[in-house]
Write an enzyme that holds these catalytic residues in place. Structure first.
Site, PDB file in Angstrom:
ATOM      1  NE  ARG A 123     -35.246 -12.760  22.935  1.00  0.00           N
ATOM      2  CZ  ARG A 123     -36.016 -12.201  23.876  1.00  0.00           C
ATOM      3  NH1 ARG A 123     -37.046 -11.451  23.528  1.00  0.00           N
ATOM      4  NH2 ARG A 123     -35.763 -12.374  25.148  1.00  0.00           N
ATOM      5  CG  ASP A 160     -28.793  -8.984  17.258  1.00  0.00           C
ATOM      6  OD1 ASP A 160     -28.351 -10.151  17.307  1.00  0.00           O
ATOM      7  OD2 ASP A 160     -30.006  -8.721  17.309  1.00  0.00           O
ATOM      8  CG  LEU A 179     -31.954  -9.854  13.821  1.00  0.00           C
ATOM      9  CD1 LEU A 179     -30.880  -8.775  13.740  1.00  0.00           C
ATOM     10  CD2 LEU A 179     -32.842  -9.780  12.572  1.00  0.00           C
ATOM     11  CG  HIS A 180     -30.114 -13.203  19.903  1.00  0.00           C
ATOM     12  ND1 HIS A 180     -28.869 -13.037  19.377  1.00  0.00           N
ATOM     13  CD2 HIS A 180     -29.964 -13.117  21.251  1.00  0.00           C
ATOM     14  CE1 HIS A 180     -27.998 -12.863  20.355  1.00  0.00           C
ATOM     15  NE2 HIS A 180     -28.632 -12.900  21.498  1.00  0.00           N
ATOM     16  NE  ARG A 181     -27.393  -8.455  21.798  1.00  0.00           N
ATOM     17  CZ  ARG A 181     -27.085  -9.355  22.706  1.00  0.00           C
ATOM     18  NH1 ARG A 181     -27.858  -9.528  23.755  1.00  0.00           N
ATOM     19  NH2 ARG A 181     -26.005 -10.084  22.608  1.00  0.00           N
TER      20      ARG A 181
END
Ligand code: UD1
Length: 355
Positions: free
Chosen positions: A235, A274, A200-202
């Site tokens: 992030r 994602d 998950l990083h978007r």
């Protein structure tokens, strides 16, 4: 012929490795590798160079993090003198990260030919920074190397002449094919037998506290039935801590090296992600993939592969997950030209320019 490659962020490395290798076989080709330094942590960059056997960069621009404008501008102003000094015949840029568009823009203004590897992908979602990077890079490029037919169709629709488009297949799959045997041999102790692998990083998923909280709640619920293994992008780690969210019950890991992550993907019951590249890798591996986005720029992973786009709707995620856990996952096939030889096809195109 002198080819200069530009890489900067994690997903670039597995795309550039096969092209560097294929071109390296020809004594008539001189290669220069420039790393922008967009990603700089050892586990986001160096470890990929060693596992993918990429030579050390000839130049590291050391730009680091920053706002989009700042990062892009910094890459451009540090990259321009390198191009002027080294005068490459063609500059190859990869994927859709800020380093890609920044380098392409510098070259276009200097009149140096640009090849875009992984051209033509479109999510049609202009709120994604990567979509802006894709469209601008493709408009500037002289050679557009696409991974699948939808890429050619998108480019033709945008008025790109067909003679600039080369459908070569998926370079990321070249790296996967090469390192799959090492991943299969890799043993990780103390791991659950059955698990869901999550990435998950978007910005659209992690930068808003309520959205991230909702996703983490869904993951905690899944974790009650199926262990959730979650290597956390820097992030995302920053946001989890800023928003004071709790993730301790999940199997939290640092970002993983390529082979270790591939090993986890191969054995996962399901991958929840994602990422763009992971939708492709799971399709190749035949592992079910649930994508936490409202769209995908890689539609063949849905039409032919194992991917299902579930958005950020917790109920949709949970119902698709139940089907997979019950053994009713949809079966996929491997798209054409995702065969481990895309890098060689790119090298052939570039070498034919000389004759
Ligand atoms: C970038 C790409 C994205 C790609 C992703 C893979 C763009 C627009 N986005 O997003 O398409 O899927 O890489 O990882 O180019 N950070 C570190 N160490 C690092 C790198 C980053 O701590 O080595 C932190 C920094 O605080 C930075 C944040 O992570 O602000 C985000 O990094 P950045 O390169 O801006 O974008 P990504 O989210 O990684």
């Amino acid at each position: 012929m002198h080819i200069l490659h530009v890489v900067g962020a994690r997903p670039n490395f597995m795309k550039a490795a096969p092209v560097l290798r294929a071109l390296g076989k020809s004594p008539a080709v001189e290669q220069t590798l420039v790393h922008t330094g967009q990603h700089y942590d050892g586990n986001m960059s160096d470890v990929f160079f060693s596992q993918l056997e990429i030579p050390a960069p000839d130049v590291n621009l050391g730009v680091g993090s920053g706002s989009h404008a700042r990062q892009t501008a910094e890459i451009m102003s540090r990259f321009e003198p390198i191009v002027l000094e080294r005068r490459p015949d063609v500059v190859l840029v990869y994927g859709d990260v800020n380093s890609t568009v920044a380098a392409a823009l510098v070259c276009a203004k200097l009149g140096v030919r640009v090849g875009h590897v992984e051209a033509g992908l479109r999510s049609f979602d202009w709120s994604m920074p990567e979509e802006i990077n894709r469209v601008v890079t493709d408009r500037l490029a002289d050679f557009l190397f696409t991974p699948s037919e939808d890429g050619d169709m998108n480019l033709e629709r945008e008025g790109i002449p067909a003679k600039k488009i080369y459908r070569v297949g998926n370079v990321m799959i070249d790296s996967l094919v090469r390192l799959l045997p090492a991943a299969t041999r890799y043993q990780k102790n103390g791991f659950p037998e059955r698990y869901a692998l999550v990435t998950l990083h978007r910005p659209s998923n992690v930068d808003d506290s309520q959205t991230l909280k909702g996703i983490l709640e869904s993951l905690l619920e899944i974790n009650e039935k199926l262990d959730v293994v979650f290597p956390v992008h820097p992030r995302t780690r920053q946001r989890v801590s800023e928003f004071g969210l709790k993730v301790e019950k999940l199997h939290i890991l640092e970002p993983l090296p390529y082979i270790e992550f591939l090993a986890l993907q191969c054995r996962a019951v399901v991958v929840i992600t994602d990422s763009g590249g992971i939708q492709e890798e799971t399709t190749y591996l035949g592992v079910p993939c649930l994508t936490l986005r409202n769209n995908t720029e890689r539609p063949v992973t849905v039409s032919l592969g194992t991917n299902i786009v579930v958005g950020n709707d917790g109920e949709h995620l949970s119902s698709e997950l139940s089907r997979i856990v019950e053994g009713k996952a949809k079966k996929g096939t491997i798209p054409p030209l995702w065969d481990g030889h895309a890098g060689e096809r790119i090298a052939d195109v570039l070498q034919s320019l000389q004759s």
